[in-house]
Design a protein around this motif. Structure first.
Motif, PDB file in Angstrom:
ATOM      1  N   ILE B 100       0.843  -1.205   0.000  1.00 32.99           N
ATOM      2  CA  ILE B 100       0.000   0.000   0.000  1.00 32.99           C
ATOM      3  C   ILE B 100       0.876   1.252   0.000  1.00 32.99           C
ATOM      4  CG2 ILE B 100      -1.658   1.344   1.367  1.00 32.99           C
ATOM      5  CD1 ILE B 100      -2.845  -1.400   2.232  1.00 32.99           C
ATOM      6  N   ALA B 101       1.896   1.249   0.850  1.00 33.34           N
ATOM      7  CA  ALA B 101       2.745   2.430   0.950  1.00 33.34           C
ATOM      8  C   ALA B 101       3.506   2.697  -0.344  1.00 33.34           C
ATOM      9  CB  ALA B 101       3.731   2.275   2.105  1.00 33.34           C
ATOM     10  N   SER B 102       3.881   1.645  -1.063  1.00 31.38           N
ATOM     11  CA  SER B 102       4.627   1.877  -2.305  1.00 31.38           C
ATOM     12  C   SER B 102       3.677   2.116  -3.475  1.00 31.38           C
ATOM     13  CB  SER B 102       5.560   0.718  -2.604  1.00 31.38           C
ATOM     14  OG  SER B 102       4.832  -0.388  -3.080  1.00 31.38           O
ATOM     15  N   GLY B 103       2.493   1.561  -3.398  1.00 26.22           N
ATOM     16  CA  GLY B 103       1.493   1.820  -4.433  1.00 26.22           C
ATOM     17  C   GLY B 103       1.762   1.114  -5.754  1.00 26.22           C
ATOM     18  N   TRP B 104       2.693   0.174  -5.763  1.00 24.03           N
ATOM     19  CA  TRP B 104       3.006  -0.523  -7.012  1.00 24.03           C
ATOM     20  C   TRP B 104       1.989  -1.610  -7.302  1.00 24.03           C
ATOM     21  CZ3 TRP B 104       8.555  -1.716  -8.828  1.00 24.03           C
ATOM     22  CH2 TRP B 104       9.256  -0.519  -8.951  1.00 24.03           C
ATOM     23  N   CYS B 105       1.658  -1.786  -8.593  1.00 21.92           N
ATOM     24  CA  CYS B 105       0.769  -2.896  -8.920  1.00 21.92           C
ATOM     25  C   CYS B 105       1.310  -3.729 -10.068  1.00 21.92           C
ATOM     26  CB  CYS B 105      -0.643  -2.429  -9.199  1.00 21.92           C
ATOM     27  SG  CYS B 105      -0.807  -0.722  -9.571  1.00 21.92           S
ATOM     28  N   GLY B 106       0.624  -4.820 -10.317  1.00 20.05           N
ATOM     29  CA  GLY B 106       1.112  -5.813 -11.259  1.00 20.05           C
ATOM     30  C   GLY B 106       0.733  -5.535 -12.704  1.00 20.05           C
ATOM     31  N   GLY B 153       0.616   4.727  -1.860  1.00 17.87           N
ATOM     32  CA  GLY B 153       1.770   5.351  -2.507  1.00 17.87           C
ATOM     33  C   GLY B 153       2.416   6.460  -1.706  1.00 17.87           C
ATOM     34  N   SER B 154       2.020   6.623  -0.433  1.00 14.49           N
ATOM     35  CA  SER B 154       2.570   7.729   0.363  1.00 14.49           C
ATOM     36  C   SER B 154       3.913   7.371   1.011  1.00 14.49           C
ATOM     37  CB  SER B 154       1.564   8.168   1.431  1.00 14.49           C
ATOM     38  OG  SER B 154       1.366   7.126   2.358  1.00 14.49           O
ATOM     39  N   PRO B 339      12.383   9.853   7.610  1.00 11.03           N
ATOM     40  CA  PRO B 339      13.047  11.125   7.284  1.00 11.03           C
ATOM     41  C   PRO B 339      13.845  10.989   5.985  1.00 11.03           C
ATOM     42  CG  PRO B 339      14.166  10.020   9.096  1.00 11.03           C
ATOM     43  CD  PRO B 339      12.884   9.268   8.865  1.00 11.03           C
ATOM     44  N   GLY B 340      13.787  12.013   5.185  1.00 12.85           N
ATOM     45  CA  GLY B 340      14.538  12.010   3.927  1.00 12.85           C
ATOM     46  C   GLY B 340      13.713  11.559   2.740  1.00 12.85           C
ATOM     47  N   VAL B 341      12.586  10.885   3.012  1.00 16.07           N
ATOM     48  CA  VAL B 341      11.714  10.521   1.885  1.00 16.07           C
ATOM     49  C   VAL B 341      10.832  11.728   1.590  1.00 16.07           C
ATOM     50  CG1 VAL B 341       9.925   8.962   1.029  1.00 16.07           C
ATOM     51  CG2 VAL B 341      11.677   8.120   2.626  1.00 16.07           C
ATOM     52  N   VAL B 342      10.978  12.252   0.386  1.00 19.14           N
ATOM     53  CA  VAL B 342      10.198  13.440   0.033  1.00 19.14           C
ATOM     54  C   VAL B 342       9.348  13.124  -1.180  1.00 19.14           C
ATOM     55  CG1 VAL B 342      10.289  15.853  -0.646  1.00 19.14           C
ATOM     56  CG2 VAL B 342      12.003  14.937   0.931  1.00 19.14           C
ATOM     57  N   LEU B 343       8.055  13.339  -1.055  1.00 17.97           N
ATOM     58  CA  LEU B 343       7.172  13.070  -2.188  1.00 17.97           C
ATOM     59  C   LEU B 343       6.818  14.362  -2.922  1.00 17.97           C
ATOM     60  CD1 LEU B 343       6.580  10.323  -0.491  1.00 17.97           C
ATOM     61  CD2 LEU B 343       4.583  10.271  -1.948  1.00 17.97           C
TER      62      LEU B 343
END
Ligand SMILES: Cc1cc2nc3c(=O)[nH]c(=O)nc-3n(C[C@H](O)[C@H](O)[C@H](O)COP(=O)(O)OP(=O)(O)OC[C@H]3O[C@@H](n4cnc5c(N)ncnc54)[C@H](O)[C@@H]3O)c2cc1C
Lengths: 484, 343
Positions: B100-106, B153-154, B339-343
């Motif tokens: 969920i956090a990465s938001g990647w799908c197949g 994806g957050s 920290p350091g992850v910036v969207l």
């Protein structure tokens, strides 16, 4: 009234004819389709360009006055109810189709475009826009985005959220956000998802790109008549459990069937206590296979009548009764109050039974016609607004239905939005910390809180007050519930 | 193994008191994608696992964030159902929270939608240490802002995801997969026909001069469509899982890999340019994977950025960083998460 200063600013920025200040000009805008609470707007601006929208946003921000956006005004929760001291920004004239891209299967339109128009322009490419609220000839796509509108075909094809791929949003602070677009994914937070259903509180949507789908090759409609409402409700869960996702799955109770029959004589079984309408679409093989499965499930749940429509005309006839249900309800009573609770499907039968009980207690009629496949109830409470007792009874009856929906694991609104109508029930559904988080999100886009004030998200004070009442009785509102 | 949210809530509260930032991770299957500070302590959600409620007849499952995707797949498959967005398992350890956090799908993305599309509700801990619930377990719900879907994806920047209710779909009763040799222009012609008609097509992938197609659904419908491909090579349906998890030989070397999101109308156009060394395209031509030691060809006018060995491509028209920054603070005022992850 709006201040002289603000008005002067509007006149300085906008052509005179788009600004409506006279009482008679403003009256048509005093409410949306939730007519219980009306208010005359300070001033109305009928925007004719995105430039006009920007000007209105700038003036409202600089003068620190409320701004309410309105699409077609078909909202059922008072979301577009104007503010006496603010501007009502009407977008219905911003209604151009900017592009249809048949390769990408998308359409890009202005916010005032009606929902149905999109399918009409897509048709020549063999495509359609799936979410189809019953109000689709009138409601605007901008309003659909703001409410995350649903419709009969959302069971299979998803809600507005799932069918909008790009948005341009202007904030009251003067920023333009271009969200999503024709790619399948993009970097950054999913502000697009946040905008959908935000009830005009985060910004003004000025451009929308929607996904278009191929018009299904084949459509069948199955009608099932049942001798018992609860069993019909259980049959809905049974169809889904059988692994079928119908194009649409709607339910009408006895009263709704009678009202529809009187209105349009479509040939529904009048002795049935409930009718299910199930549309199956797709390729020929798919439809043949799923039609058989659904008919089988209906038999298992003791349907007394099963009727299959396979040609477009027959299908239309079966749907007609569903489509006229709302106007037909208008004939059953002086007024009706449409609720919008959403529940897990397995609760449909029991909840309908509970509503029947309430109907007896309040001594007010109720008619059920709704998106059963999604578990989205629309009880229509029949009453006479000129009778004070009935009016108050209808409101209490409605509130009790919503609280009941929360209790069985559901929610107070499936598609019509909170607006002003359900703002108190928000305090039952969410904790104070959750409500506060909503306010913080709002501040991200509108620190001064001038966008659609008083709607959708209650103030903490209001919830504490209501919560206080519940605590006074010795308990929190539904402490046993995980509000999930 | 704890099923209680208290340990994680306590950990967050301690971190808040000590002003100690945390890096949130499930099993770490996607740590190669992590762009933030890796020196800060780890907050592992992997022990917060298991199914909370599953009603197959509702097509809804509620699971704790640390539940492994492989486990979720197993449980839903038992009832002939699936989480249709089909996120990658990568090394097999991927969790629901991470997905969920990465938001990647197949590979089924264009047909089945994305992770957030199926997200009905969440329980989370925000940067105030509060346990919050948004959305719910029902299909339709418009009460309050859609925070649940905002979390898709957050990348763990807004809080600790504790559990989620997911909308499932019936698994298709029948699947056939084939490969056919085509050039990219022929791919365009073929695929654009499918986008205009009702079809059982649910996966496309093009590389090395071959187009791979997957058809899923009612057996009779799939078989009918397969008639057009009778003379083509049938492939092992495992192909799609390998594509999803990056275990196809294409992904197996050390060259820098780029992920480029293209317009839905690109339809394989121009992917055979001389400038692209090796490439693979899925999602009807809209998701391009390419290997290149240098930067991307100028025809792809997008701003690339690198995530260690892996590279992603960012669009020039990315959204306002002002609002992203404010949103972060609205959930996590002390900036203790990732920290350091910036969207
Ligand atoms: C007979 C009838 C049947 C209905 N059936 C359905 C149904 O089946 N399903 C369903 O979901 N709804 C239904 N509705 C409700 C209503 O049609 C929908 O909520 C619709 O989406 C509202 O669109 P609108 O253009 O009329 O919006 P309005 O009523 O004008 O506004 C609704 C909200 O959206 C905001 N808004 C409007 N445009 C914008 C914009 N461009 N940017 C930002 N905010 C904006 C407003 O501020 C307001 O909060 C029905 C209503 C009626 C009267």
């Amino acid at each position: 009234m709006i201040s002289e200063f603000a008005l002067t600013q509007l006149y300085a920025e906008l052509p005179e004819h788009v600004i409506l200040t006279d009482q008679y000009q403003k009256e048509p805008f005093e409410s949306d389709a939730y007519t219980v609470k009306k208010e005359l707007p300070g001033v109305v601006v009928l925007a004719e360009s995105v430039g006009h929208v920007r000007s209105v946003l700038r003036v409202c921000n600089e003068c620190d006055i409320p701004l309410v956006t309105r699409g077609a005004g078909t909202g059922l929760s008072g979301g577009a109810r104007p503010h006496r001291e603010g501007v009502l920004l009407v977008l219905s004239k911003l209604n151009s189709v900017l592009e249809v891209d048949p390769l990408a299967c998308t359409a890009t339109v202005e916010p005032g475009t009606t929902n149905l128009r999109i399918s009409e322009v897509a048709k020549e490419h063999g495509l359609f826009y799936a979410p189809d609220p019953s109000s689709q000839i009138a409601c605007s796509i901008g309003g659909n985005v703001a409410e995350n509108a649903g419709g009969v075909h959302c069971l299979k094809y998803g809600l507005t959220l799932h069918n909008v791929v790009g948005l341009t949003v202007l904030t009251i602070e003067g920023d333009e956000l271009v969200l999503g677009g024709k790619t399948y994914d993009w970097e950054g937070y999913d502000f697009l998802a946040l905008m959908v259903g935000s009830e005009g509180m985060l910004g003004v949507v000025t451009e929308i790109t929607v996904k278009l789908l191929p018009i299904p090759a084949v459509r069948h409609v199955l009608l099932g008549g049942f001798d018992d409402v609860e069993i019909a409700g259980n049959c809905v869960a049974g169809i889904i459990a059988a692994g079928v996702i119908p194009g649409g799955l709607e339910m009408m109770d006895e009263l709704a069937v009678h009202a529809a029959e009187e209105f349009a004589e479509v040939g529904y079984p009048k002795d049935a206590k409930a009718v299910l309408l199930c549309e199956l679409d797709g390729t020929e093989e798919e439809v043949t296979s799923t039609t058989d499965k659904v008919a089988e499930v209906m038999k298992q749940y003791d349907a007394s009548v099963i009727e299959l429509a396979t040609d477009p005309e027959q299908c239309e006839r079966l749907w007609l009764g569903r489509k006229v249900a709302f106007p037909a309800a208008g004939r059953m009573a002086a007024d009706f109050y449409c609720m919008d609770g959403s529940i897990p499907r397995y609760q449909i039968g029991p909840v309908l039974k509970a509503i029947t009980g309430m109907s007896e207690r309040y001594n007010l009629g109720v008619m059920n016609v709704f998106h059963a496949g999604d578990g989205n109830l629309h009880p229509l409470i029949l009453y006479d607004a000129s009778d004070k007792n009935q009016r108050e009874g209808a409101e209490q009856f409605g509130a009790e239905i919503l609280e009941h929906c929360i209790r069985v694991g559901g929610t107070i609104t499936g598609e019509h939005g909170v607006g002003v109508e359900k703002i108190d029930q928000m305090c039952s559904q969410f904790s104070l910390a959750e409500i506060e988080q909503f306010h913080r999100i709002r501040n991200v886009f509108d620190v001064n809180r001038n966008m659609n004030p008083g709607k959708a998200i209650p103030t903490l004070a209001r919830c504490s007050e209501l919560g206080g009442m519940h605590v006074h009785k010795g308990q929190m509102p539904f402490p046993e519930l995980s509000r999930f | 193994m704890s099923h209680d949210s208290l340990p994680l809530q306590n950990a967050v509260n301690t971190a808040l008191e000590q002003k100690q930032p945390l890096r949130i991770a499930g099993e770490g299957s996607k740590s190669f994608l992590y762009t933030g500070d890796t020196t800060v302590p780890l907050l592992a959600t992997s022990d917060h696992k298991g199914v909370i409620e599953y009603r197959p007849e509702e097509l809804v499952i509620t699971v704790r964030a640390g539940t492994k995707l492989s486990e979720l797949r197993g449980i839903t498959a038992e009832h002939g159902q699936m989480w249709a967005c089909d996120p990658p398992l990568f090394d097999g350890r991927g969790t629901v929270g991470g997905a969920i956090a990465s938001g990647w799908c197949g590979p089924g993305r264009p047909w089945y939608g994305t992770v957030r599309d199926s997200l009905l509700g969440v329980e989370m801990i925000n940067g105030y240490g509060e346990l919050l619930r948004f959305g719910g377990k029902v299909i339709k719900n418009v009460a309050g802002f859609d925070v649940a879907r905002l979390l898709g994806g957050s990348q763990g920047t807004l809080g600790v995801l504790m559990s989620a209710s997911l909308k499932l779909l019936p698994a298709p009763e029948h699947t056939r997969s084939i490969a056919t040799s085509l050039n990219s222009r022929e791919c365009t012609t073929l695929i654009s026909q499918y986008s205009k008609k009702t079809s059982t097509l649910s996966g496309t992938c093009y590389f090395d001069g071959k187009l791979y197609l997957r058809f899923t659904g009612v057996a009779a419908a799939v078989e009918k469509e397969m008639k057009a491909f009778e003379s083509n090579e049938e492939i092992d349906p495992q192909f799609w899982q390998k594509l999803r998890d990056h275990t196809l030989p294409f992904f197996a070397d050390d060259k820098a890999l780029w992920r480029v999101s293209l317009s839905r109308n690109s339809m394989f156009h121009g992917v055979e340019s001389d400038e692209l060394e090796e490439f693979l395209v899925e999602w009807n031509g809209s998701l391009l994977w390419c290997k290149s030691q240098n930067s991307l060809p100028p025809t792809m006018s997008m701003k690339p950025y690198a995530i260690r060995g892996f590279r992603n491509v960012k669009h020039e028209t990315s959204q306002s960083s002002k609002h992203a920054h404010r949103l972060k603070l609205a959930f996590d005022p002390q900036k203790i998460f990732n920290p350091g992850v910036v969207l």
